[in-house]
Design a protein around this motif. Structure first.
Motif, PDB file in Angstrom:
ATOM      1  N   GLY A   1      33.892  38.398  14.433  1.00  0.00           N
ATOM      2  CA  GLY A   1      32.942  38.391  13.325  1.00  0.00           C
ATOM      3  C   GLY A   1      31.975  37.222  13.436  1.00  0.00           C
ATOM      4  O   GLY A   1      30.829  37.307  12.999  1.00  0.00           O
ATOM      5  N   THR A   2      32.443  36.136  14.009  1.00  0.00           N
ATOM      6  CA  THR A   2      31.573  34.974  14.211  1.00  0.00           C
ATOM      7  C   THR A   2      30.458  35.307  15.199  1.00  0.00           C
ATOM      8  O   THR A   2      29.286  35.011  14.951  1.00  0.00           O
TER       9      THR A   2
ATOM     10  N   LEU B   1      27.641  37.362  13.873  1.00  0.00           N
ATOM     11  CA  LEU B   1      26.604  36.568  13.194  1.00  0.00           C
ATOM     12  C   LEU B   1      25.730  35.834  14.205  1.00  0.00           C
ATOM     13  O   LEU B   1      24.507  35.764  14.078  1.00  0.00           O
TER      14      LEU B   1
ATOM     15  N   THR C   1      31.870  30.105   1.280  1.00  0.00           N
ATOM     16  CA  THR C   1      32.169  31.175   2.239  1.00  0.00           C
ATOM     17  C   THR C   1      33.016  30.587   3.345  1.00  0.00           C
ATOM     18  O   THR C   1      33.230  29.369   3.400  1.00  0.00           O
ATOM     19  N   PHE C   2      33.485  31.456   4.244  1.00  0.00           N
ATOM     20  CA  PHE C   2      34.191  30.965   5.426  1.00  0.00           C
ATOM     21  C   PHE C   2      33.199  30.204   6.315  1.00  0.00           C
ATOM     22  O   PHE C   2      32.008  30.530   6.358  1.00  0.00           O
TER      23      PHE C   2
ATOM     24  N   THR D   1      29.926  31.383   8.714  1.00  0.00           N
ATOM     25  CA  THR D   1      28.589  31.748   8.245  1.00  0.00           C
ATOM     26  C   THR D   1      27.580  30.655   8.606  1.00  0.00           C
ATOM     27  O   THR D   1      26.517  30.936   9.171  1.00  0.00           O
TER      28      THR D   1
ATOM     29  N   SER E   1      34.103  41.786  10.676  1.00  0.00           N
ATOM     30  CA  SER E   1      35.138  41.067  11.421  1.00  0.00           C
ATOM     31  C   SER E   1      36.398  41.916  11.419  1.00  0.00           C
ATOM     32  O   SER E   1      36.735  42.525  10.401  1.00  0.00           O
TER      33      SER E   1
ATOM     34  N   LYS F   1      41.784  40.798   7.902  1.00  0.00           N
ATOM     35  CA  LYS F   1      40.725  41.507   7.168  1.00  0.00           C
ATOM     36  C   LYS F   1      41.233  42.894   6.745  1.00  0.00           C
ATOM     37  O   LYS F   1      42.301  43.323   7.162  1.00  0.00           O
TER      38      LYS F   1
ATOM     39  N   ASP G   1      41.110  39.025  18.030  1.00  0.00           N
ATOM     40  CA  ASP G   1      39.762  38.914  17.483  1.00  0.00           C
ATOM     41  C   ASP G   1      38.937  40.166  17.758  1.00  0.00           C
ATOM     42  O   ASP G   1      39.159  40.870  18.747  1.00  0.00           O
ATOM     43  N   GLY G   2      37.958  40.402  16.911  1.00  0.00           N
ATOM     44  CA  GLY G   2      37.026  41.504  17.126  1.00  0.00           C
ATOM     45  C   GLY G   2      35.959  41.490  16.059  1.00  0.00           C
ATOM     46  O   GLY G   2      36.164  40.926  14.970  1.00  0.00           O
TER      47      GLY G   2
HETATM   48  C1  LIG Z   1      36.451  36.237   8.731  1.00  0.00           C
HETATM   49  C2  LIG Z   1      35.052  35.865   8.402  1.00  0.00           C
HETATM   50  C3  LIG Z   1      34.110  35.579   9.401  1.00  0.00           C
HETATM   51  C4  LIG Z   1      34.448  35.374  10.845  1.00  0.00           C
HETATM   52  O1  LIG Z   1      35.086  36.378  11.471  1.00  0.00           O
HETATM   53  P1  LIG Z   1      35.952  36.111  12.788  1.00  0.00           P
HETATM   54  O2  LIG Z   1      36.229  37.498  13.238  1.00  0.00           O
HETATM   55  O3  LIG Z   1      37.183  35.365  12.372  1.00  0.00           O
HETATM   56  O4  LIG Z   1      35.124  35.348  13.746  1.00  0.00           O
HETATM   57  C5  LIG Z   1      32.797  35.337   9.014  1.00  0.00           C
HETATM   58  N1  LIG Z   1      32.440  35.357   7.732  1.00  0.00           N
HETATM   59  C6  LIG Z   1      33.307  35.609   6.747  1.00  0.00           C
HETATM   60  C7  LIG Z   1      32.828  35.618   5.337  1.00  0.00           C
HETATM   61  C8  LIG Z   1      34.649  35.863   7.046  1.00  0.00           C
HETATM   62  O5  LIG Z   1      35.516  36.105   6.048  1.00  0.00           O
END
Ligand SMILES: *Cc1c(COP(=O)(O)O)cnc(C)c1O
Length: 371
Positions: free
Chosen positions: A60-61, A64, A85-86, A89, A185, A190, A197-198
């Motif tokens: 998910g990183t 972005l 947020t995590f 972002t 993500s 999730k 990871d994915g």
């Molecule tokens: C989990 C998450 C991410 C990052 O995702 P990863 O797959 O762990 O890299 C980014 N933004 C938010 C808001 C998240 O909850």
């Protein structure tokens, strides 16, 4: 009765044969990189999300980072996002060469506020990263209108909101339909998690999808030919196979989370000291987190933990107050709604396999604390 924050073993046991069969098929073919399952997952998730293209990547990183990189940010270019947020972002904004500019949130939904965004716009603003936090969408129609007025690129961080919807002008809208790119993500915790990871990017524009599809493969569509310098950010075929096997269960899991949330809302309604979460009337929430505001939050958390009940603070230190962003010079007091949320929030177990008895245990212990 102990109640974990999340029980991935229970989920695995409930669909073990489907997952094991899916894994085994990839192992037998030994097609670990960009196997057929990756393209199938991209198509299935794009369809489910109502967008033209899904482009899978390593996390998910990275989902972005890749579109932010594609913007070609120059030193001093600003990207607006929330501080509640995590970390990824804002980390992705920084790593793409941009300067994170933090906007405050809406106190009811915890999502970035359109007014906060508007106040943060300067001549250097290039993009907005909206986070659909905890499972409900931000006010995308207002944010899209602001972005259009100022010619800004919009990335929707949908890491916590796969399957969420929002009614806009009488129609359901999903992450990816009102922004330029939405990200997902598949981190194991999730709503649909891989075994590692994915991530995925959801894109309407054909040319942008093609470009991002290359950027995750070292910038080339054909092996050993590179139009630009990209990244090694693929989704493993094994992870795609797991996710394809889990996908038919996602709607049921999200519905189960919603039913738990409704039960908490009722059971905690009369507890002085607890404010239950609010859902924007336009939103269909997928309850990635069930997050209350609590009086004497840290004591409540210790009380729950002492009785074997999982709970967590998402997020205890807003991003503008992180040591790594001290150079931005945004001090405590700058984002009062964000800072207050960080001091008050507590997320309770809301995973699909949670039983009613476990939920009642959580409620009972919270009641006991405030008695
Ligand atoms: C989990 C998450 C991410 C990052 O995702 P990863 O797959 O762990 O890299 C980014 N933004 C938010 C808001 C998240 O909850």
């Amino acid at each position: 009765m102990p109640v974990p924050m999340l029980d991935l073993v229970a989920q695995y046991q409930s669909i073990r044969d489907e997952l094991d069969t899916a894994m085994r098929a990839v192992i037998e073919r030994q097609a670990f990189i960009m196997g057929a399952e990756v393209a199938e997952l991209e198509r299935r998730i794009a369809d489910l999300s109502g967008v033209a293209h899904g482009v899978a990547c390593a996390s998910g990183t990275d989902a972005l980072l890749l579109p932010l990189h594609a913007l070609g940010l120059k030193a001093g270019d600003e990207v607006i996002g929330p501080a509640f947020t995590f970390f990824a972002t804002a980390g992705a904004i920084h790593n793409a060469g941009g300067t994170p500019v933090f906007a405050d949130i809406d106190p009811a939904t915890f999502n970035i506020s359109p007014d906060g965004i508007e106040a943060a716009i300067t001549p250097r603003t290039r993009a907005i990263v909206v986070v659909h936090l905890f499972g409900q969408m931000a006010a995308m129609e207002q944010i899209a209108a602001i972005a259009a007025r100022h010619n800004l690129f919009v990335i929707e961080d949908g890491a916590q909101s796969i399957g969420a919807r929002r009614r806009v002008g009488g129609e359901w809208r999903t992450p990816g339909q009102l922004g330029n790119v939405a990200t997902l993500s598949f981190f194991p915790t999730k709503n649909i998690g891989a075994w590692g990871d994915g991530g995925m990017m959801l894109i309407q524009d054909d040319a942008l999808a093609t470009r991002l599809g290359k950027l995750r493969l070292h910038g080339g569509a054909t092996q050993y030919h590179h139009e630009e310098v990209g990244f090694n950010s693929r989704l493993d075929t094994l992870q795609a196979a797991i996710l394809l096997a889990k996908l038919p269960h996602l709607a049921r899991w999200n519905a189960s989370r919603a039913s738990h949330a409704a039960h908490y809302n009722t059971a905690l309604a009369d507890v002085a000291g607890v404010t239950t979460p609010s859902t924007d009337a336009a939103n269909e929430h997928i309850w990635h987190q069930y997050t209350i505001r609590a009086r004497r939050r840290d004591e409540l958390m210790a009380h729950l933990k002492a009785r074997g009940i999982g709970c967590a603070i998402y997020y205890p230190l807003p991003l503008h107050l992180q040591p790594c962003f001290a150079h931005l010079g945004v001090h405590r007091g700058a984002l009062p709604i964000t800072e207050r949320a960080a001091d008050e929030v507590l997320s309770l177990p809301v995973y699909p396999e949670l039983t009613r008895a476990q939920q009642d245990e959580v409620v009972g212990v919270i009641r006991e604390f405030y008695r």
